[in-house]
Design an enzyme around this catalytic site. Structure first.
Site, short mmCIF file in Angstrom:
data_model
loop_
_atom_site.label_atom_id
_atom_site.label_comp_id
_atom_site.label_asym_id
_atom_site.label_seq_id
_atom_site.Cartn_x
_atom_site.Cartn_y
_atom_site.Cartn_z
N ASP A 1 8.75 8.84 12.15
CA ASP A 1 7.75 8.67 11.40
C ASP A 1 7.76 9.77 10.24
OD1 ASP A 1 5.16 8.08 10.30
OD2 ASP A 1 4.46 7.17 12.19
N GLU B 1 4.66 -5.12 6.67
CA GLU B 1 5.92 -4.74 7.23
C GLU B 1 7.15 -5.45 6.83
OE1 GLU B 1 5.82 -2.19 10.56
OE2 GLU B 1 3.87 -1.83 10.24
N ARG C 1 0.74 -1.22 -0.10
CA ARG C 1 0.12 0.03 0.03
C ARG C 1 0.88 1.41 0.11
NH1 ARG C 1 0.21 2.79 4.68
NH2 ARG C 1 0.46 1.92 6.71
#
Length: 281
Positions: free
Chosen positions: A192, A117, A96
């Protein structure tokens, strides 16, 4: 601890991608897994929510109006009238979209990752307005924050499991000479989303760290904003003067999420952001 405010109280599963849209005076943000695109007008408090066709990793303004979306199966264009079309359609089973950013030249640098992942299952690609896509980095695990220095000569990048914020030299030919700017120590969370301010400092949100950190251009840690939401996902400057730091958060995977997990938070007058280029397409 710097005082935070709740800009939008929400329960986003995976809040992400805060982006200031100067053309509309609104803050765009996403719930990746909830397939929701949110807008928030800080001047009026008005909010909108729309459903996206697929899991959505990023939404960025386009130069001619509308948005470019980094979606599960590729990159699409959303016109001002709501019409959607694919710019680059490349479905890969089990993969994705994740974070994306617009480079100084108006190209979109779009990241991907596998749902499980798996190591090396993601990419970072550069897309132009005619739909041309070129893989810039492969062997990426969780492609995340991307940003550029004020002079456009450096690109910062996060592949989350590495625990690093990396920096590359950047020009019209691409990126090279990858090296670490900062390493997040064990127990402090995982890097992140990120943004770069007008001083050239890098602000990075820490997943499972409940914090946003600011690093100077030489990699020195000079500010930590602690937050009660452990899964802090991304940050961006917004508001008319680009002085307010908006922070997205997530609830996914938390047995007892904080009441504000999944909300859009803001730190007023946190610094001075950089105007972000629109996608040239």
């Amino acid at each position: 601890m710097t005082a935070y405010e709740v800009a939008v109280a929400a329960e986003a599963t995976l809040g992400e991608g805060p982006t200031w849209d100067p053309a509309t005076g609104t803050l765009l943000w996403l719930d990746i897994l909830g397939m929701r695109l949110h807008t928030y007008d800080p001047a009026t408090g008005r909010r909108t929510v729309r459903t996206t066709p697929q899991h959505v990793g990023a939404a960025k303004p386009r130069a001619g109006g509308g948005l470019v979306l980094n979606l599960r199966d590729g990159v699409g264009l959303l016109d001002p009238d709501g019409t959607f079309r694919w710019l680059h359609h490349e479905p890969v089973p089990g993969r994705r979209a994740n974070d994306a950013a617009v480079a100084p030249d108006g190209s979109l640098w779009a990241g991907t990752m596998r749902y499980d992942e798996a190591a090396g299952g993601g990419t970072l690609s550069r897309l132009t307005g005619d739909g041309t896509a070129r893989t810039v980095l492969d062997d990426v695990t969780v492609s995340n924050g991307t940003g550029w220095s004020p002079d456009g000569r450096l690109m910062y990048y996060v592949d989350t499991p590495t625990r690093r914020v990396d920096v590359f030299d950047y020009d019209s030919e691409g990126i090279r000479d990858r090296r670490p700017l900062a390493v997040i120590e064990e127990g402090a969370g995982y890097p992140d989303g990120l943004t770069v301010d007008a001083d050239g400092c890098v602000w990075v949100a820490l997943w499972d760290g409940g914090a946003v950190r600011r690093y100077t251009p030489d990699g020195t840690l000079d500010r930590v904003i602690s937050l009660p939401t452990p899964r802090t996902t991304a940050c961006a400057f917004g508001g008319p003067a680009l002085t307010d730091l908006y922070i997205t958060t997530a609830r996914t995977g938390l047995e007892s999420p904080h009441p504000m997990s999944g909300s859009l938070l803001v730190i007023p007058n946190a610094g001075k952001g950089l105007p972000q280029p629109a996608f040239a397409g």
